[in-house]
Design an enzyme around this catalytic site. Sequence first.
Site, PDB file in Angstrom:
ATOM      1  N   HIS A 197       0.870  -1.182   0.000  1.00 55.62           N
ATOM      2  CA  HIS A 197       0.000   0.000   0.000  1.00 55.62           C
ATOM      3  C   HIS A 197       0.905   1.229   0.000  1.00 55.62           C
ATOM      4  O   HIS A 197       1.913   1.255   0.705  1.00 55.62           O
ATOM      5  CB  HIS A 197      -0.898  -0.024   1.245  1.00 55.62           C
ATOM      6  CG  HIS A 197      -1.863   1.114   1.285  1.00 55.62           C
ATOM      7  ND1 HIS A 197      -3.017   1.136   0.538  1.00 55.62           N
ATOM      8  CD2 HIS A 197      -1.823   2.304   1.960  1.00 55.62           C
ATOM      9  CE1 HIS A 197      -3.652   2.276   0.750  1.00 55.62           C
ATOM     10  NE2 HIS A 197      -2.954   2.992   1.614  1.00 55.62           N
ATOM     11  N   GLU A 267       8.820   1.521  -3.085  1.00 54.99           N
ATOM     12  CA  GLU A 267       8.006   0.296  -3.095  1.00 54.99           C
ATOM     13  C   GLU A 267       8.774  -0.848  -3.741  1.00 54.99           C
ATOM     14  O   GLU A 267       8.764  -1.984  -3.262  1.00 54.99           O
ATOM     15  CB  GLU A 267       6.711   0.518  -3.894  1.00 54.99           C
ATOM     16  CG  GLU A 267       5.698   1.382  -3.209  1.00 54.99           C
ATOM     17  CD  GLU A 267       4.379   1.446  -3.974  1.00 54.99           C
ATOM     18  OE1 GLU A 267       4.008   0.466  -4.628  1.00 54.99           O
ATOM     19  OE2 GLU A 267       3.712   2.495  -3.916  1.00 54.99           O
TER      20      GLU A 267
HETATM   21  C1  GRF Z   1       1.327   0.808  -6.051  1.00 60.69           C
HETATM   22  O1  GRF Z   1       1.422   2.139  -5.696  1.00 60.69           O
HETATM   23  C2  GRF Z   1       0.903  -0.018  -4.861  1.00 60.69           C
HETATM   24  O2  GRF Z   1       1.331   0.505  -3.655  1.00 60.69           O
HETATM   25  C3  GRF Z   1      -0.594   0.031  -4.955  1.00 60.69           C
HETATM   26  O3  GRF Z   1      -0.883   0.008  -6.322  1.00 60.69           O
HETATM   27  C4  GRF Z   1       0.216   0.526  -7.052  1.00 60.69           C
HETATM   28  C5  GRF Z   1       0.602  -0.495  -8.067  1.00 60.69           C
HETATM   29  O4  GRF Z   1       1.566   0.011  -8.948  1.00 60.69           O
HETATM   30  N1  GRF Z   1      -1.215  -1.034  -4.221  1.00 60.69           N
HETATM   31  P1  GRF Z   1       2.217  -0.963 -10.021  1.00 60.69           P
HETATM   32  O5  GRF Z   1       1.086  -1.577 -10.831  1.00 60.69           O
HETATM   33  O6  GRF Z   1       3.005  -1.996  -9.299  1.00 60.69           O
HETATM   34  O7  GRF Z   1       3.085  -0.060 -10.871  1.00 60.69           O
END
Ligand code: GRF
Length: 303
Positions: A197, A267
């Site tokens: 998240h 992330e």
């Molecule tokens: C990310 O920001 C994640 O935190 C959220 O959805 C987004 C997905 O991005 N749950 P991606 O598809 O991995 O580029």
Amino acid sequence: MEARSLLSEFCSNSTNLILQKTRKLSTARIVSSSSSFIQSHNRVSFKTHYHTKLVSQRVEIKRRLQCTNSVEKAEDLNAVVKDSGNGVRHKKLAVFVSGGGSNFRSIHEATVEGRVKGDIVVLVTNKSGCGGAEYARASGIPVILFPKTKETEGLSPTDLVSALRKFEVDFILLAGYLKLIPAELIQAYPRSILNIHPSLLPAFGGKDYYGMKVHKAVIASGARYSGPTIHFVDEHYDTGRILAQKAVPVLANDTAEVLAARVLHEEHQLYVEATAALCEERIIWREDGVPLIRSRENPNVYS
Ligand code: GRF
């Protein structure tokens, strides 16, 4: 209806054949590993015990699943049951995406490069044409459509659990998958489903916080820090136990897009690190239910 059941019987027979071959070829041995901990006055110490775990020797399987619609074909996929060293079996991962799939891609690259001791064996999506699904097809990863809707020929929750079992999935990684995870799946994979998240939970989480809405709300709140959270998945949105977080500054002139890009960069690293820990069995559950990651370099350090 008839065609669909014939198809699922075909899939089931094919997979059973694969499993039978696996059983014949593998020379499995039983090892154990898990941990419990002892709590003293000021510190928490951990003690390693060993439980039952299957470690298979190297087995080469030729997979030839040929189904249509919900489970796309996986031809000539060499699934290798590997030992990651130290008696830890290489894990099989399912990734769920709805969008571009940049987290999926960074985890996939880490598995290919050996930084994560696991293989992504299947991708699950509710959007057949999304970037993540296209990347999976281009990488030879089978794609499952879930859930079933009026518009799409997706699987039911029960069929999804069966399909994941047939792929021998150990862990599920939600990476921008926008649908609620059904109770059937959570019960079938206890303590085995992670989500990422883009805020520091429990702030800015829940059903209404997704995509740019999260970053807009963070900026509007005046919070000076945001960042990704990796958490285990329970039956509600964003309330499962927190496993890892990384703080990212919110700058005075940030737009939601600029902040999102800064968070997304973190992330990619955090999800790879958490997945590596999951696959190496370095996640320890504290007595109060909080999961901790044991450092690979220093086994006495937990975060
Ligand atoms: C990310 O920001 C994640 O935190 C959220 O959805 C987004 C997905 O991005 N749950 P991606 O598809 O991995 O580029």
